[in-house]
Design a protein around this motif. Structure first.
Motif, mmCIF file in Angstrom:
data_model
loop_
_atom_site.group_PDB
_atom_site.id
_atom_site.type_symbol
_atom_site.label_atom_id
_atom_site.label_comp_id
_atom_site.label_asym_id
_atom_site.label_seq_id
_atom_site.Cartn_x
_atom_site.Cartn_y
_atom_site.Cartn_z
ATOM 1 N N SER A 56 67.859 46.782 68.435
ATOM 2 C CA SER A 56 68.136 46.396 67.246
ATOM 3 C C SER A 56 69.688 46.633 67.116
ATOM 4 C CB SER A 56 67.453 47.344 66.307
ATOM 5 O OG SER A 56 66.374 47.574 66.180
ATOM 6 N N ILE A 195 72.953 42.567 58.724
ATOM 7 C CA ILE A 195 71.560 42.844 59.390
ATOM 8 C C ILE A 195 71.021 41.286 59.584
ATOM 9 C CG2 ILE A 195 69.200 43.471 58.835
ATOM 10 C CD1 ILE A 195 71.252 45.659 59.015
ATOM 11 N N ASN A 197 68.743 38.451 59.844
ATOM 12 C CA ASN A 197 67.370 38.123 59.069
ATOM 13 C C ASN A 197 66.204 37.878 60.074
ATOM 14 O OD1 ASN A 197 69.113 38.365 56.947
ATOM 15 N ND2 ASN A 197 69.358 36.345 56.943
ATOM 16 N N HIS A 198 66.386 37.249 60.987
ATOM 17 C CA HIS A 198 65.331 36.561 61.644
ATOM 18 C C HIS A 198 65.406 36.929 63.248
ATOM 19 C CE1 HIS A 198 63.825 34.826 58.144
ATOM 20 N NE2 HIS A 198 65.031 34.144 58.076
ATOM 21 N N HIS A 282 59.544 49.380 69.611
ATOM 22 C CA HIS A 282 58.817 48.673 68.391
ATOM 23 C C HIS A 282 57.680 48.809 68.068
ATOM 24 C CE1 HIS A 282 62.394 46.412 68.834
ATOM 25 N NE2 HIS A 282 62.432 46.179 69.782
ATOM 26 N N PRO A 288 54.257 45.844 55.842
ATOM 27 C CA PRO A 288 55.710 46.373 55.965
ATOM 28 C C PRO A 288 55.818 47.786 55.283
ATOM 29 C CG PRO A 288 55.481 43.935 55.227
ATOM 30 C CD PRO A 288 54.238 44.463 55.014
ATOM 31 N N PRO A 296 67.292 48.502 54.710
ATOM 32 C CA PRO A 296 66.410 48.073 55.980
ATOM 33 C C PRO A 296 66.697 48.999 57.483
ATOM 34 C CG PRO A 296 67.970 46.453 55.579
ATOM 35 C CD PRO A 296 68.142 47.434 54.285
ATOM 36 N N PHE A 309 64.740 50.892 61.978
ATOM 37 C CA PHE A 309 65.047 49.518 61.362
ATOM 38 C C PHE A 309 63.652 48.870 60.875
ATOM 39 C CE2 PHE A 309 68.750 50.159 64.122
ATOM 40 C CZ PHE A 309 69.820 49.667 63.504
ATOM 41 N N THR A 310 63.620 47.995 60.160
ATOM 42 C CA THR A 310 62.391 47.371 59.589
ATOM 43 C C THR A 310 62.823 45.813 59.302
ATOM 44 O OG1 THR A 310 62.869 47.596 57.108
ATOM 45 C CG2 THR A 310 61.602 49.362 58.393
ATOM 46 N N ARG A 311 61.761 45.161 59.805
ATOM 47 C CA ARG A 311 62.041 43.422 59.679
ATOM 48 C C ARG A 311 60.604 43.136 59.517
ATOM 49 N NH1 ARG A 311 65.375 41.370 63.562
ATOM 50 N NH2 ARG A 311 63.596 40.787 64.696
ATOM 51 N N GLY A 312 60.022 42.931 58.268
ATOM 52 C CA GLY A 312 58.822 42.293 58.083
ATOM 53 C C GLY A 312 57.853 43.657 58.306
#
Length: 424
Positions: A56, A195, A197-198, A282, A288, A296, A309-312
């Motif tokens: 991350s 951050i 995004n994808h 991870h 989520p 995030p 960290f969060t993503r989805g």
């Protein structure tokens, strides 16, 4: 037309190649791995069933070279800037939570607002940063601030590990000052977190490869350079497994590779060899999750996990300066960190979900005074050979920003070399 040969498609190599190609020069990019990005890469993880990053990363508004790079390759929209700047933290032992909110450097009234500072701190505590500015080359952060400073655990140590990937007791005071002078001492806009995004590949790597190919650049993966041939003051050939590639007299070569590989290819250089690891874990959740503070990411105090960290539905943990963890078995790390997470989020998260541990054993050079002093410049004794990498002497910490800056610096030298040769 002269060609600029760039060895390595990590961030410094990509930045160098992009800068050269967009200024109208012929570029050939060679990468030993099957994909670009180096230590900033994305890949499909079959166990998790989704694309993840090897680690991350967060940009700041102060990272002007990286922002320029994103603009150049057309992927600025792939990052989200958090306005106003805010950095949430939680002390897992006491349960106390706070958000650091920097403001104007000219009239720093934010320091007089207790809700924007570390709990229990005073404005005077932050003025200790000026000790770093006055430090000599051999000084460490803890040596300047004081190892027993009340804010060591809640501010200086997290800052050192995040910015320098090095413990405050051994981190270069001058290098941390450089990071602070470009962020907190430039005001709130320079501190804004950015951050991805994808993921890293979508933002930093794939668009750069597409741009290079659109400019007619040669891009070769799984092309490991085995050696250089030089004579007098110039590189004459590149040695790949399939044979020699001639380097014309008006060409230039940039080695954008890790320090140990660079030393193998160019024995004249004596780069810093001491490194520090980073461990990332991870977890793929069913749904989520919202972190305390509603952002995030979340900084942690009092746990082995340092950042969430969060993503989805992917929850990621970063452990910097991870010398004490890098040799632990993956299953042990995953279970231990998952146990910490369930306590941090104050909820029953259930049994251990699908996970992936990624260990970058040589994530960065050790950014100690002794090691920093060994960082070489971009030029060599050969007129057409240059060096790039976050480990070189950019004046910045070894980060994405440092990598891209080094690539730009090397590109400037390579362009000047081929231009001079053309004139001669």
């Amino acid at each position: 037309m002269a060609t600029i040969h760039v060895i390595g498609a990590g961030m410094s190599g990509l930045a160098c190649a992009v800068r050269c190609a967009t200024q109208g020069h012929s570029v050939a990019l060679y990468e030993a791995a099957p994909r670009g990005g180096g230590r900033c890469r994305s890949f499909m993880d079959e166990g998790l069933g989704c694309v993840i990053d090897n680690g991350s990363h967060m940009l700041l508004g102060a990272n002007r070279n990286t922002i320029d790079y994103l603009d150049t390759i057309g992927s600025r929209a792939s990052v989200t800037e958090i306005r106003p700047a805010a950095f949430p933290f939680r002390d897992t032992r006491s349960g106390v939570q706070w958000t650091l909110k920097p403001g104007s450097p000219f009239l720093p009234l934010w320091l007089f607002d207790a809700k924007r500072r570390v709990p229990g701190s005073t404005p005077r505590d932050y003025l200790k940063a000026f000790r770093l500015m006055r430090a000599d080359k051999s000084a460490t952060v803890a040596g300047c601030i004081g190892a027993n400073d009340p804010m060591m655990e809640t501010f200086w140590q997290p800052l050192c590990e995040a910015a320098l990937n090095t413990d405050a007791r051994e981190a270069s005071a001058r290098l941390l000052w450089k990071a602070l002078s470009l962020s907190f001492f430039k005001g709130e806009p320079a501190c804004r977190p950015m951050i991805f995004n994808h993921g890293l590949g979508t933002a930093l790597v794939d668009p750069a490869i597409r741009l290079l190919e659109s400019k007619g650049a040669i891009v070769r993966f799984q092309a490991r350079l085995r050696g250089l041939r030089w004579q007098d003051d110039a590189v004459l050939a590149l040695r790949f497994p399939e044979g020699l590639l001639r380097v014309a007299m008006d060409d230039a070569v940039v080695l954008a590779v890790p320090p140990d590989i660079c030393a193998e290819l160019w024995p004249d250089i004596k780069p810093p060899q001491e490194t520090r690891p980073i461990v990332n874990i991870h977890f793929r959740l069913d749904t989520p999750v919202t972190l305390p503070g509603g952002m995030p990411f979340l900084g942690l105090i009092g746990t082995d996990a340092q950042w969430l960290f969060t993503r989805g539905n992917i929850l990621s943990v970063t452990i910097s300066a991870a010398t004490g963890h890098v040799d632990r078995p993956n299953w042990e790390l995953a279970n231990h960190i998952w146990d910490e997470i369930t306590r941090i989020l104050d909820r029953n998260m259930g049994r251990l979900p699908p996970w992936r541990v990624i260990k970058e054993r040589r994530a960065t050079i050790a950014q100690t005074p002794k090691n920093v002093a060994l960082r070489p410049g971009p030029t060599t004794m050969l007129n057409n050979l240059f060096i790039a990498g976050d480990w070189t002497d950019t004046g910045l910490p070894a980060t994405i920003e440092g990598s891209i800056r080094s690539g730009y610096i090397a590109a400037g030298h390579a362009i000047a070399a081929v231009t001079k040769t053309r004139r001669d």
